[in-house]
Design a protein around this motif. Structure first.
Motif, mmCIF file in Angstrom:
data_model
loop_
_atom_site.group_PDB
_atom_site.id
_atom_site.type_symbol
_atom_site.label_atom_id
_atom_site.label_comp_id
_atom_site.label_asym_id
_atom_site.label_seq_id
_atom_site.Cartn_x
_atom_site.Cartn_y
_atom_site.Cartn_z
ATOM 1 N N GLY A 283 143.612 87.696 73.885
ATOM 2 C CA GLY A 283 142.172 87.653 73.640
ATOM 3 C C GLY A 283 141.855 87.666 72.162
ATOM 4 N N CYS A 284 140.786 88.357 71.814
ATOM 5 C CA CYS A 284 140.352 88.471 70.422
ATOM 6 C C CYS A 284 141.331 89.347 69.636
ATOM 7 C CB CYS A 284 138.949 89.063 70.360
ATOM 8 S SG CYS A 284 138.357 89.353 68.676
ATOM 9 N N GLU A 297 136.790 90.679 78.888
ATOM 10 C CA GLU A 297 136.400 89.468 78.160
ATOM 11 C C GLU A 297 137.095 89.428 76.812
ATOM 12 O OE1 GLU A 297 132.342 86.938 77.162
ATOM 13 O OE2 GLU A 297 132.233 89.125 77.328
ATOM 14 N N THR A 300 140.932 89.143 77.000
ATOM 15 C CA THR A 300 141.536 88.051 77.773
ATOM 16 C C THR A 300 141.272 86.673 77.159
ATOM 17 O OG1 THR A 300 139.584 87.942 79.199
ATOM 18 C CG2 THR A 300 141.417 89.313 79.952
ATOM 19 N N LEU A 301 140.103 86.478 76.558
ATOM 20 C CA LEU A 301 139.725 85.178 76.022
ATOM 21 C C LEU A 301 139.606 85.238 74.499
ATOM 22 C CD1 LEU A 301 136.898 84.281 78.588
ATOM 23 C CD2 LEU A 301 139.270 83.474 78.608
ATOM 24 N N ARG A 302 140.218 84.299 73.813
ATOM 25 C CA ARG A 302 140.103 84.236 72.358
ATOM 26 C C ARG A 302 138.783 83.551 71.997
ATOM 27 N NH1 ARG A 302 143.746 85.177 68.741
ATOM 28 N NH2 ARG A 302 145.441 85.004 70.264
ATOM 29 N N HIS A 316 132.711 87.318 71.158
ATOM 30 C CA HIS A 316 132.116 87.247 72.486
ATOM 31 C C HIS A 316 130.818 88.041 72.561
ATOM 32 C CE1 HIS A 316 135.452 85.090 74.165
ATOM 33 N NE2 HIS A 316 136.326 86.051 73.897
#
Length: 321
Positions: A283-284, A297, A300-302, A316
Motif C-alpha cells: 500500500g502507501c 485502504e 493495500t493500495l498504493r 487516499h
C-alpha cells in the motif's frame, strides 16, 4: 527547460535492489525555483544527480529543451554541461584544496574557451566574485580554500557555476552547513541571480523554512522514499499542506515566536521508524507512520499522484477532502 519524466534509480545491494527513486516527474522553468524537500535518504540528491546528468536513470528520461540527454551528441552534451550547473552541499569538500580561487572559477572558462587569454580570465573571474558579494575581488582571487570561511567557499562554488552562464542551477543542500545569518545572505544572493539572470533553480533541501523563503513564488515538491507525495505552488503547500507527511514536516519547523510556538499544531506520527527500502510496506509507503491511516485502504493500495484543484497529491485519505 529541464524536465524529469518518470525517472527511476535502483541500486543493487547484498540485501536486494534499493529503489532510491521510483518514478519522479519534475520540471524546472526559467527564472523559477522548484524546491525538492524531504527527510535525509528520501532520494533528493539521487534525483538531483540524474537531473544534472551525473547519473543515468534506471528508467525514465531527463530532457533538456525537450531533448533526452542520453541521446545527445558530443556538441549537444557539451552545451548541456555548460547550461546546467551543480552546487554541492559541502563547501569544504567541493573545492580542490590545492587550487586558488582564480584557478577554480576560471577552469570552466578556459576549458570551454570562453576567454581569450590569462588576462581576460582574471578579469572575468573578478567580475564573478563581485557578483556573488566576494568584495573586493582582489582580496579573494588568489586565496586557497583553507584561507576562507564556509560561506565564502560556497560563494566561490556559486561563482564557478555562474562562469558557464547557466540556464539551470541545481543546488543540493547548498546552505545546510552554514550559519543561519550566512545562510540568509547566500539565499538572497541566489535569489538575485534567479531574478536578474532568469536562472531556473532545482533547490534541494530538508528544511521547509528555507524552501518557503527561497521559493515563495515557485513550487515545492515533497518527496518520501523516492516518490513525490505532494507538489504545488509554495504558498499553497506551506499554508495549507494536505499530505500528512507534509504536515509533519511543517510542524517540525522551529517557530521563533514563543506565542506562535505554543499554539502551533503538532503532528504526532504513529511511528518514528522509516521503512527499509528493500522491504517497503504494502500500500502507501507512509501508512506505518501516518496519523490518518485508514485500515483496509492505506495498507493495500498504493495511492497514485493525481492532480487536484490546486496541486498534485498522493494520499487516499487527504485526497478525499
Amino acid at each position: 527547460m529541464l524536465s524529469l519524466r518518470g525517472v527511476h534509480q535502483v541500486f543493487p545491494s547484498a540485501r536486494g535492489d534499493v529503489p532510491a527513486v521510483a518514478g519522479v516527474d519534475l520540471e524546472v522553468r526559467p527564472g523559477k525555483a522548484l524546491c525538492l524537500v524531504g527527510e535525509s535518504g528520501c532520494g533528493k540528491t539521487t534525483t538531483a544527480r540524474m537531473a544534472a546528468g551525473l547519473a543515468d536513470p534506471t528508467a525514465g528520461s531527463v530532457l533538456f529543451r525537450g531533448r533526452d540527454i542520453t541521446a545527445m551528441d558530443k556538441k549537444e552534451r557539451s552545451g548541456f554541461r555548460r547550461a546546467v550547473q551543480y552546487i554541492h552541499q559541502d563547501p569544504y569538500a567541493s573545492l580542490n584544496p590545492v587550487r586558488t580561487v582564480y584557478s577554480t572559477v576560471s577552469a570552466g572558462l578556459r576549458r570551454h574557451r570562453m576567454v581569450a587569454d590569462h588576462r581576460e580570465a582574471r578579469r572575468v573571474t573578478a567580475e564573478l566574485l563581485e557578483r556573488v558579494d566576494l568584495t573586493p575581488a582582489a582580496d579573494f582571487i588568489d586565496k586557497y580554500p583553507h584561507q576562507m570561511s564556509g560561506g565564502q567557499r560556497q560563494r566561490v562554488a556559486i561563482a564557478r557555476a555562474l562562469a558557464m552562464n547557466p540556464e539551470v542551477i541545481i543546488a543540493d543542500e547548498s546552505t545546510s552547513m552554514l550559519d543561519v545569518s550566512i545562510r540568509v545572505s547566500l539565499l538572497n544572493t541566489l535569489g538575485r541571480l534567479r531574478d536578474d539572470l532568469g536562472v531556473g533553480f532545482l533547490f534541494i533541501t530538508h528544511d521547509l523554512a528555507v524552501a518557503k523563503y527561497f521559493a515563495w513564488e515557485g513550487e515545492i515538491a515533497v518527496m518520501y522514499l523516492g516518490k513525490v507525495v505532494e507538489h504545488g505552488p509554495t504558498p499553497r503547500v506551506v499554508n495549507d499542506p494536505r499530505h500528512p507527511y507534509t504536515r509533519a514536516l511543517i510542524s517540525a519547523v522551529c517557530e521563533p515566536d514563543p506565542d506562535l510556538a505554543r499554539t502551533k499544531e503538532r503532528i504526532r506520527l504513529r511511528s518514528a521508524d522509516i521503512p527499509d527500502l528493500t522491504a517497503l510496506p504494502p500500500g502507501c509507503d507512509f501508512h506505518p507512520r501516518c496519523p490518518l491511516y485508514a485500515p483496509g485502504e492505506c495498507d493495500t493500495l498504493r495511492p497514485p499522484l493525481v492532480r487536484g484543484h490546486d496541486r498534485l497529491l498522493a494520499c487516499h485519505v487527504a485526497g478525499q477532502g
